[in-house]
Scaffold this active site. Structure first.
Site, PDB file in Angstrom:
ATOM      1  N   ASP A 203       1.583  18.434  27.012  1.00  0.00           N
ATOM      2  CA  ASP A 203       0.383  17.682  27.395  1.00  0.00           C
ATOM      3  C   ASP A 203      -0.778  18.213  26.567  1.00  0.00           C
ATOM      4  O   ASP A 203      -0.620  19.165  25.790  1.00  0.00           O
ATOM      5  CB  ASP A 203       0.103  17.814  28.900  1.00  0.00           C
ATOM      6  CG  ASP A 203      -0.568  16.566  29.469  1.00  0.00           C
ATOM      7  OD1 ASP A 203      -1.452  16.008  28.782  1.00  0.00           O
ATOM      8  OD2 ASP A 203      -0.217  16.133  30.578  1.00  0.00           O
ATOM      9  N   GLY A 229      -0.767  19.352  22.911  1.00  0.00           N
ATOM     10  CA  GLY A 229      -0.967  18.365  21.860  1.00  0.00           C
ATOM     11  C   GLY A 229      -0.878  16.952  22.417  1.00  0.00           C
ATOM     12  O   GLY A 229      -0.855  16.751  23.625  1.00  0.00           O
ATOM     13  N   PHE A 231       0.958  13.190  22.922  1.00  0.00           N
ATOM     14  CA  PHE A 231       2.298  12.594  22.894  1.00  0.00           C
ATOM     15  C   PHE A 231       2.394  11.402  21.950  1.00  0.00           C
ATOM     16  O   PHE A 231       3.410  10.727  21.881  1.00  0.00           O
ATOM     17  CB  PHE A 231       2.826  12.240  24.279  1.00  0.00           C
ATOM     18  CG  PHE A 231       1.920  11.432  25.180  1.00  0.00           C
ATOM     19  CD1 PHE A 231       1.165  10.381  24.715  1.00  0.00           C
ATOM     20  CD2 PHE A 231       1.866  11.728  26.532  1.00  0.00           C
ATOM     21  CE1 PHE A 231       0.370   9.630  25.553  1.00  0.00           C
ATOM     22  CE2 PHE A 231       1.078  10.983  27.398  1.00  0.00           C
ATOM     23  CZ  PHE A 231       0.326   9.939  26.902  1.00  0.00           C
ATOM     24  N   HIS A 249       2.662   3.508  32.472  1.00  0.00           N
ATOM     25  CA  HIS A 249       1.795   2.503  33.095  1.00  0.00           C
ATOM     26  C   HIS A 249       0.333   2.653  32.680  1.00  0.00           C
ATOM     27  O   HIS A 249      -0.474   1.749  32.894  1.00  0.00           O
ATOM     28  CB  HIS A 249       1.912   2.563  34.626  1.00  0.00           C
ATOM     29  CG  HIS A 249       1.110   3.684  35.245  1.00  0.00           C
ATOM     30  ND1 HIS A 249       1.527   4.999  35.196  1.00  0.00           N
ATOM     31  CD2 HIS A 249      -0.061   3.681  35.914  1.00  0.00           C
ATOM     32  CE1 HIS A 249       0.639   5.752  35.815  1.00  0.00           C
ATOM     33  NE2 HIS A 249      -0.344   4.991  36.247  1.00  0.00           N
TER      34      HIS A 249
END
Length: 369
Positions: A203, A229, A231, A249
């Site tokens: 994350d 970092g 994604f 989502h």
């Protein structure tokens, strides 16, 4: 001529309750003040309670009486308040505490006040209010609000864990990458359930920095590493399982597909992808996913997807959706890489055998565009 409206006072009363924001805001303030924590040993006079939580006695009485009328707290004697079953989960020490679930955060509140913009344009109210900023980019620059958001998102993890663990088979897995892991409370629960499993949490640096303390308290820090970092960058490669819990989502299709393509680039041919999300369904049944879909519209720019939409999104990224298992909280979607033939991704023919192996260390992932 239009039909004469039917007189139904119960419907008027119910609509008034549903549309009211006084009670929800008051609940959130009681959470901020930790009122329930101070009533664990029994009811207290409001002047004593007010001193302990740092509130005005008269104002606190008014707030508690409003909630007591809805079954949240109880006034056992004049100006003496205690807990009710509905107030118990507001305690910090409750196994399924929701105290952190309801922060009052001005950036969110200002956005909800402009929900009309989202319904008229399909754009985020958050971006409209905050100069075009994406939700996560904004919070990356506001550490206090970011911590409150992450605690809110993670406060539901004990409940989600309880509902998905019975259907989430990780017995054969040895390595797992949690993509967008937050502070690590969810994966800590997985590691506690599966003692041979090792995990990598990915994350944004300012988010995952909180994870080591969470993992240490859970007693699983020796089987988990953290990487900071985005994604949207390359992910740790070669894991048995890639987990995306309530990540997809938050994003529109193009960026959701980009995240999944990054997972596909990191995955082995026999890796497995586990997505934990609400899955949208047609009909009038009550469904948390439908409510969260409006939140995604207003704040993030993403949406809740149907099973077919997930299948298409995964297919575009090079995966085949194997199964969707509903639970009482969210659904567990499992997918595997589609085989590559002559440089092209083909239709997958089945799942792969999880294999051991420690993830490599390319640039990790997080929550920024």
């Amino acid at each position: 001529m239009s039909a004469t409206p039917r007189i139904d006072l119960a419907s008027v009363t119910r609509l008034t309750e549903l549309a009211d924001y006084i009670v929800p805001f008051t609940i959130r303030v009681m959470c901020d003040l930790a009122v329930a924590d101070h009533l664990v040993d029994g009811p207290l006079p409001v002047d004593v309670l007010a001193r302990r939580v740092g509130a005005h006695p008269g104002a606190l009485t008014r707030g508690l009486r409003a909630l007591a009328g809805r079954g949240i707290f109880t006034e056992v004697e004049p100006e003496v308040f205690g807990l009710t079953p509905l107030a118990e989960p507001l305690r910090s020490d409750h196994p399924f505490s929701v105290r952190e679930c309801f922060p009052l955060m001005p950036p969110d509140i200002y956005s909800w006040a402009r929900l009309t913009h989202s319904l008229r344009t399909g754009e985020t109210a958050f971006g409209h209010v905050h100069g075009g900023a994406h939700y996560y980019d904004h919070f990356a620059k506001h550490p206090y609000e970011c911590v409150r958001f992450e605690k809110s998102a993670e406060s539901v993890n004990p409940f989600v864990l309880r509902t998905v663990l019975p259907v989430l088979d990780l017995a054969a897995a040895r390595t797992l990458v949690d993509v967008g892991a937050g502070h690590g409370t969810f994966v800590a629960g997985l590691l506690a359930r599966h003692p041979r499993l090792r995990a990598t949490l990915v994350d944004l640096p300012h988010v995952v920095a909180e994870a080591p303390a969470v993992l240490e308290r859970a007693g699983v820090a020796d089987r988990c590493e953290t990487r900071g970092g985005s994604f949207f960058d390359p992910l740790p490669a070669g894991a048995d399982v890639y987990l995306l819990k309530t990540i997809i989502h938050d994003w529109p299709d193009d960026k959701a597909a980009r995240i999944l393509r990054n997972v596909r680039a990191a995955a082995r041919p026999d890796s497995r992808v586990v997505i934990i999300e609400s899955v949208s369904r047609f009909g009038n049944h009550d469904d948390t996913g439908k409510v969260m879909d409006v939140k995604a519209l207003a704040l993030f720019g993403g949406r809740t997807r149907t099973e077919d939409e997930f299948r298409g999104l995964l297919g575009e990224a090079g995966f085949q959706l194997l199964r969707v298992t509903p639970t009482s909280s969210m659904s567990v979607l499992e997918a595997v890489p589609a085989p590559v033939t002559d440089g092209h991704v083909g239709a997958a023919t089945g799942g792969g055998r999880p294999a051991a192996g420690v993830p490599a260390a390319p640039t990790p992932a997080g929550r920024t565009a």
